[in-house]
Design a protein around this motif. Sequence first.
Motif, short mmCIF file in Angstrom:
data_model
loop_
_atom_site.label_atom_id
_atom_site.label_comp_id
_atom_site.label_asym_id
_atom_site.label_seq_id
_atom_site.Cartn_x
_atom_site.Cartn_y
_atom_site.Cartn_z
N PHE A 1 0.86 -1.19 0.00
CA PHE A 1 0.00 0.00 0.00
C PHE A 1 0.90 1.23 0.00
O PHE A 1 1.95 1.24 0.64
CB PHE A 1 -0.90 -0.01 1.25
CG PHE A 1 -2.11 0.87 1.10
CD1 PHE A 1 -3.27 0.39 0.49
CD2 PHE A 1 -2.11 2.18 1.58
CE1 PHE A 1 -4.40 1.19 0.35
CE2 PHE A 1 -3.23 2.99 1.44
CZ PHE A 1 -4.39 2.50 0.82
N GLN A 2 0.47 2.26 -0.71
CA GLN A 2 1.30 3.47 -0.82
C GLN A 2 1.36 4.23 0.51
O GLN A 2 0.35 4.31 1.22
CB GLN A 2 0.71 4.41 -1.86
CG GLN A 2 0.75 3.88 -3.27
CD GLN A 2 -0.05 4.78 -4.22
OE1 GLN A 2 -1.12 5.28 -3.88
NE2 GLN A 2 0.48 4.99 -5.42
N PRO A 3 2.52 4.81 0.82
CA PRO A 3 2.56 5.76 1.93
C PRO A 3 1.53 6.85 1.64
O PRO A 3 1.51 7.40 0.54
CB PRO A 3 3.98 6.33 1.87
CG PRO A 3 4.77 5.30 1.13
CD PRO A 3 3.83 4.66 0.17
N THR A 4 0.67 7.11 2.61
CA THR A 4 -0.51 7.94 2.33
C THR A 4 -0.62 9.10 3.32
O THR A 4 -0.49 8.90 4.53
CB THR A 4 -1.77 7.06 2.41
OG1 THR A 4 -1.68 6.05 1.40
CG2 THR A 4 -3.04 7.87 2.22
N VAL A 5 -0.86 10.29 2.78
CA VAL A 5 -1.05 11.46 3.64
C VAL A 5 -2.41 12.09 3.31
O VAL A 5 -2.71 12.37 2.14
CB VAL A 5 0.07 12.50 3.41
CG1 VAL A 5 -0.12 13.70 4.34
CG2 VAL A 5 1.45 11.87 3.65
N LEU A 6 -3.20 12.28 4.35
CA LEU A 6 -4.49 12.95 4.20
C LEU A 6 -4.39 14.31 4.88
O LEU A 6 -3.85 14.40 5.98
CB LEU A 6 -5.60 12.14 4.90
CG LEU A 6 -5.80 10.69 4.45
CD1 LEU A 6 -6.87 10.03 5.32
CD2 LEU A 6 -6.21 10.63 2.99
#
Length: 478
Positions: free
Chosen positions: A361-366
Amino acid sequence: MTNYPDTGLFIGGSWRTTADDLPVVNPANEQVIGRVACAAPQDLDDALEAASKGFGVWSRTAPRDRADVLRKAAALMRERQDEIARDITLEHGKPYRQARMEVIRGCEFLEWDAGEVVRAYGRVIPSGPGINYVVHQQPIGPVAAFSPWNFPMSQPARKVAGALAAGCSIILKPSEETPAGAMHIARAFADAGLPPGVLNAVFGVPSEISEYLIPHEAIRLVAFTGSTAVGRRLTGLAADNMTPVLMELGGHAPVIVCEDTDVRAAAASSAVRKMRNAGQVCTSPTRFFVHDSIFDEFLDVFTERAAAVVVGDGMEPGTEMGPLANDRRLAALAGFVADARAKGATVTTGGDRVGTSGYFFQPTVLAEVPGDARVMQEEPFGPLAAVNRVGSLDEAIECANSVPYGLAAYGFTNRADYVEQMVERVEAGNLSINTLEASVPETPFGGVKSSGYGREGGLEGLHNYMVVKNVSHSISIV
Ligand code: NAD
């Protein structure tokens, strides 16, 4: 061929295979790499009997001699760190370098408790003539311990360290998804000369094993690390017998970033830390509350650094983040992102699965995530950070305390008055200022609120595995 080992049950000092077993899957390619044995009720009865006998021997072994065995086991695992780390990477997915660091940390838990138990002093209470009051610290008894899959070696090592140093025996139920870490611990202790029955390891259907072991009268302490939901269930089972519990449950760590801090350094170090172990850490920094005046710069640097994290097979040199440990996490992460998007959050990087084989899973920033998004309340346990703006420290602390969890919390500031506010008001068992290290072997680690109770590590950790006995001794003076 990976040469990944099959894992049996370790009961009464010997390994056994069973009729039933379960596959172990490499999350980087979804291939079955080995098998783990499943205990039947007879195996559990044997483990209970072995642990009772083991306790009889070990509780009467001098602390200094117990410490020697712990140190020998740790030394053996340090020697074997390459092999252990490789097995952990294969079963869990984390980068090999991180797996080696985990092995060393597991050894450090054993070494700390070995050093501390020889100083587990009781005390003499001042008394009148003819009577003595002496407080003894004694091992609590056989422990049933349940460890999760996110740190296959250091999590079980922490429980084994506390129990064995204190003079308890233990029946360990590690995760079936990552059995090799615990298998290597049992092997090292056997080679270090631990008497049979002191350490037992069983696998199988988790609910069946906990429901069998916990109500048994031989078990005197339940130690669990995992989700709050399961912790609640096990605490209920233990309560029927008034068996004490040590619960290390989930967290949802807030990070308060104040306006006076070095923004770029805080953002870059936080992004790297967030992606360690693919975010599957109960202390993982997740909810960022950043002062409005530095928000844009923080978000830019955080996003840039997170997007640069190299995702791949943990055995490949250069990989910084491996796959998620299982397909449940993949589904959970996709759900958190979809929900946050639908409620108005911005995805500044990531948000999707990588490829179709392996649980990547991609490193994710919200960014600017509304308070009613699920991820603001539930622990994502994955490579996902939520970065929100706040207008003041008061607001940040209010947001930090707005979840049912209270395990780790972080703050970035150089102002003593801000630190003082956080120390007083942030609800967490562990608060770290200007560092993202939440605990080391010599400090007590644990949570408040739904994050559990009891502490592991430090002097407090050892005390969980001991009971206090006060002896009043009347002496007639002739
Ligand atoms: P889960 O709640 O089913 O399992 C968590 C752990 O508890 C696993 O190791 C599992 O083997 C064990 N377990 C489950 N049911 C049990 C039972 N009845 N008796 C004894 N042990 C039992 O969920 P999961 O999908 O494995 O993990 C999901 C969540 O668990 C994560 O989102 C995270 O919040 C939490 N978790 C926390 C930690 C931690 O370090 N605190 C570690 C792993 C998972």
